[in-house]
Write a protein that holds these residues in place. Sequence first.
Motif, PDB file in Angstrom:
ATOM      1  N   LYS A 143       0.841  -1.196   0.000  1.00 63.12           N
ATOM      2  CA  LYS A 143       0.000   0.000   0.000  1.00 63.12           C
ATOM      3  C   LYS A 143       0.883   1.255   0.000  1.00 63.12           C
ATOM      4  CE  LYS A 143      -4.173   1.576   2.302  1.00 63.12           C
ATOM      5  NZ  LYS A 143      -5.112   1.272   3.394  1.00 63.12           N
ATOM      6  N   SER A 144       1.875   1.272   0.891  1.00 65.94           N
ATOM      7  CA  SER A 144       2.825   2.389   0.928  1.00 65.94           C
ATOM      8  C   SER A 144       3.566   2.501  -0.397  1.00 65.94           C
ATOM      9  CB  SER A 144       3.887   2.181   2.013  1.00 65.94           C
ATOM     10  OG  SER A 144       3.357   2.399   3.284  1.00 65.94           O
ATOM     11  N   THR A 145       4.013   1.352  -0.905  1.00 66.62           N
ATOM     12  CA  THR A 145       4.800   1.349  -2.139  1.00 66.62           C
ATOM     13  C   THR A 145       4.041   2.034  -3.270  1.00 66.62           C
ATOM     14  OG1 THR A 145       5.963  -0.661  -1.498  1.00 66.62           O
ATOM     15  CG2 THR A 145       5.895  -0.159  -3.858  1.00 66.62           C
ATOM     16  N   PHE A 146       2.803   1.644  -3.459  1.00 62.98           N
ATOM     17  CA  PHE A 146       2.042   2.228  -4.564  1.00 62.98           C
ATOM     18  C   PHE A 146       1.663   3.679  -4.284  1.00 62.98           C
ATOM     19  CE2 PHE A 146       1.765  -2.241  -5.806  1.00 62.98           C
ATOM     20  CZ  PHE A 146       2.061  -2.122  -7.163  1.00 62.98           C
ATOM     21  N   ARG A 147       1.638   4.051  -2.994  1.00 65.68           N
ATOM     22  CA  ARG A 147       1.322   5.431  -2.643  1.00 65.68           C
ATOM     23  C   ARG A 147       2.488   6.368  -2.955  1.00 65.68           C
ATOM     24  NH1 ARG A 147      -2.081   5.156   2.740  1.00 65.68           N
ATOM     25  NH2 ARG A 147      -0.154   4.415   3.630  1.00 65.68           N
ATOM     26  N   ILE A 148       3.723   5.902  -2.763  1.00 64.00           N
ATOM     27  CA  ILE A 148       4.851   6.852  -2.864  1.00 64.00           C
ATOM     28  C   ILE A 148       5.711   6.702  -4.113  1.00 64.00           C
ATOM     29  CG2 ILE A 148       5.017   7.031  -0.346  1.00 64.00           C
ATOM     30  CD1 ILE A 148       7.440   5.266  -0.370  1.00 64.00           C
ATOM     31  N   ALA A 149       5.589   5.586  -4.853  1.00 68.90           N
ATOM     32  CA  ALA A 149       6.573   5.306  -5.904  1.00 68.90           C
ATOM     33  C   ALA A 149       6.275   5.981  -7.238  1.00 68.90           C
ATOM     34  CB  ALA A 149       6.664   3.796  -6.134  1.00 68.90           C
ATOM     35  N   ASP A 150       7.319   6.561  -7.850  1.00 70.29           N
ATOM     36  CA  ASP A 150       7.274   6.878  -9.289  1.00 70.29           C
ATOM     37  C   ASP A 150       7.654   5.628 -10.054  1.00 70.29           C
ATOM     38  OD1 ASP A 150       6.820   9.646  -8.950  1.00 70.29           O
ATOM     39  OD2 ASP A 150       8.956   9.922  -8.533  1.00 70.29           O
ATOM     40  N   ARG A 151       8.622   4.905  -9.477  1.00 67.13           N
ATOM     41  CA  ARG A 151       9.027   3.630 -10.060  1.00 67.13           C
ATOM     42  C   ARG A 151       9.243   2.630  -8.932  1.00 67.13           C
ATOM     43  NH1 ARG A 151      13.823   3.098 -13.728  1.00 67.13           N
ATOM     44  NH2 ARG A 151      14.891   4.333 -12.121  1.00 67.13           N
ATOM     45  N   ILE A 152       9.040   1.384  -9.275  1.00 70.65           N
ATOM     46  CA  ILE A 152       9.233   0.289  -8.325  1.00 70.65           C
ATOM     47  C   ILE A 152      10.221  -0.685  -8.961  1.00 70.65           C
ATOM     48  CG2 ILE A 152       8.104  -1.663  -7.142  1.00 70.65           C
ATOM     49  CD1 ILE A 152       5.436  -0.012  -7.449  1.00 70.65           C
ATOM     50  N   GLY A 153      11.212  -1.109  -8.167  1.00 73.34           N
ATOM     51  CA  GLY A 153      12.147  -2.122  -8.650  1.00 73.34           C
ATOM     52  C   GLY A 153      12.104  -3.304  -7.708  1.00 73.34           C
ATOM     53  N   MET A 154      12.136  -4.512  -8.264  1.00 73.29           N
ATOM     54  CA  MET A 154      12.133  -5.687  -7.383  1.00 73.29           C
ATOM     55  C   MET A 154      13.482  -6.376  -7.392  1.00 73.29           C
ATOM     56  SD  MET A 154       9.535  -8.824  -6.945  1.00 73.29           S
ATOM     57  CE  MET A 154      10.080 -10.383  -6.212  1.00 73.29           C
ATOM     58  N   LEU A 155      14.020  -6.552  -6.180  1.00 70.16           N
ATOM     59  CA  LEU A 155      15.305  -7.238  -5.997  1.00 70.16           C
ATOM     60  C   LEU A 155      15.032  -8.714  -5.728  1.00 70.16           C
ATOM     61  CD1 LEU A 155      18.419  -7.006  -5.573  1.00 70.16           C
ATOM     62  CD2 LEU A 155      17.943  -6.559  -3.161  1.00 70.16           C
ATOM     63  N   HIS A 156      15.702  -9.546  -6.493  1.00 80.45           N
ATOM     64  CA  HIS A 156      15.541 -10.989  -6.289  1.00 80.45           C
ATOM     65  C   HIS A 156      16.815 -11.683  -6.734  1.00 80.45           C
ATOM     66  CE1 HIS A 156      13.520 -14.812  -5.844  1.00 80.45           C
ATOM     67  NE2 HIS A 156      13.800 -15.138  -7.086  1.00 80.45           N
ATOM     68  N   GLU A 157      17.326 -12.540  -5.869  1.00 79.70           N
ATOM     69  CA  GLU A 157      18.554 -13.283  -6.153  1.00 79.70           C
ATOM     70  C   GLU A 157      19.680 -12.393  -6.674  1.00 79.70           C
ATOM     71  OE1 GLU A 157      17.240 -16.665  -8.494  1.00 79.70           O
ATOM     72  OE2 GLU A 157      16.520 -17.682  -6.678  1.00 79.70           O
ATOM     73  N   GLY A 158      19.828 -11.245  -6.013  1.00 77.13           N
ATOM     74  CA  GLY A 158      20.978 -10.392  -6.265  1.00 77.13           C
ATOM     75  C   GLY A 158      20.888  -9.446  -7.439  1.00 77.13           C
ATOM     76  N   ARG A 159      19.709  -9.440  -8.098  1.00 76.67           N
ATOM     77  CA  ARG A 159      19.555  -8.521  -9.237  1.00 76.67           C
ATOM     78  C   ARG A 159      18.188  -7.855  -9.193  1.00 76.67           C
ATOM     79  NH1 ARG A 159      22.047 -12.776 -12.115  1.00 76.67           N
ATOM     80  NH2 ARG A 159      24.175 -12.228 -12.735  1.00 76.67           N
ATOM     81  N   ILE A 160      18.088  -6.733  -9.922  1.00 71.64           N
ATOM     82  CA  ILE A 160      16.786  -6.103 -10.101  1.00 71.64           C
ATOM     83  C   ILE A 160      16.102  -6.849 -11.253  1.00 71.64           C
ATOM     84  CG2 ILE A 160      15.577  -3.971 -10.737  1.00 71.64           C
ATOM     85  CD1 ILE A 160      16.910  -3.739  -7.996  1.00 71.64           C
TER      86      ILE A 160
END
Length: 252
Positions: free
Chosen positions: A204-221
Motif C-alpha cells: 500500500k505504501s509502495t504504490f502510494r509513494i513510488a514513481d518507479r518500483i524495482g524488485m530485488l531478487h537473487e541479487g539482481r533487479i
Amino acid sequence: MTAKPVQIRLRGVAKSFGGKRVLAGLDLDVHEGESLVVIGGSGTGKSVLLKHMIGLLAPDAGTVEVDGVRLADLDYREITIFRRRFGMAFQEGALFDSMTVWENVAFPLRRAGWPRERIAARVAECLELVHLEGAEKKLPAQLSGGMRRRAGFARAIALTPKILLFDEPTTGLDPVIKAVIDGVIVDLRRSLGSTTVTISHDMKSTFRIADRIGMLHEGRIIAIGTPEEIRACPDGRVQQFIEGRADGPLSD
Ligand SMILES: Nc1ncnc2c1ncn2[C@@H]1O[C@H](COP(=O)(O)OP(=O)(O)OP(=O)(O)O)[C@@H](O)[C@H]1O
Ligand SMILES: [Mg+2]
C-alpha cells in the motif's frame, strides 16, 4: 517519464558475505527527483543495496556512482563529507543512544552550522511532521521501536538533503502514522525535488509513494517500472510478491 539525469548509477555490483552471494552483478539507475521504491523478500539484500549507495559498504566488483562521482575513488575523509548530501533513515533507527530525541534531530543542523534559533524551529517542525511532539527530552532507550524509527526519519529529513534513503520507514507503524510518513516522502519529492530511494515491504505504501518500483531478487533487479508497469508485469515472481500470495514461483 522524461529522461531525468541519473543521480545514482550502479553497474555490475556484486557483494558476498562469507561465501554467500547477496548482490550478483546488479545494475540500477536512480534518476534525479524520482521516488524509487525497492521491494523484495526478507534477506534478499535490500539493506545491503542501500548501504552501497551511500558508501557504507563497498562492492566486491562493479561500480557505484553518485552525481557522476565513483564512490571507490573517494578516500575516507572525502566519503564522510560526501555522505552529507544524503539523508538516510536506517531500518534500525540508528539514533545516538546518549542523545535525546531533540539532540538527535538537531545533530545534522548543528554540524551544518545552523544558528540556534533556526535549529530549534527546524527540530520542532520535523518532530511535528512525524508526530513526535512531546518526546524531545526522551532518550532512544525510552522510546518504542516505532517512535525510534520516526525520530530517525525526522533526523534524516532535517537538512532536506537532495538524496534520501529510507530503509523500511513505516514497517511496524500504525496505519495513520504510516500514511503520514508516506505523505512526507511524497511532499519531499514534490516540493523540494529530492530523490528518494525507499525500501518497503508494504504494498500500500509502495504504490502510494513510488514513481518507479524495482524488485530485488537473487541479487539482481528483476523488474523495474512505473506502478502501472509493475502491476502489469508478466513475471510471476513480481505478481506473487505484490499480491502477497503464499503460492507461486517465489515459494518453489
Ligand atoms: N555486514 C554484514 N556482514 C555479513 N553478512 C551481512 C552483512 N550485511 C548483510 N548481510 C547478509 O546479507 C543478506 C542480505 O541482508 P539484508 O539486510 O540486505 O537483507 P534485506 O533484504 O534488507 O532483509 P530484510 O527485509 O529482512 O530487512 C543477509 O543474509 C544478511 O545476513
Ligand atoms: Mg533490510
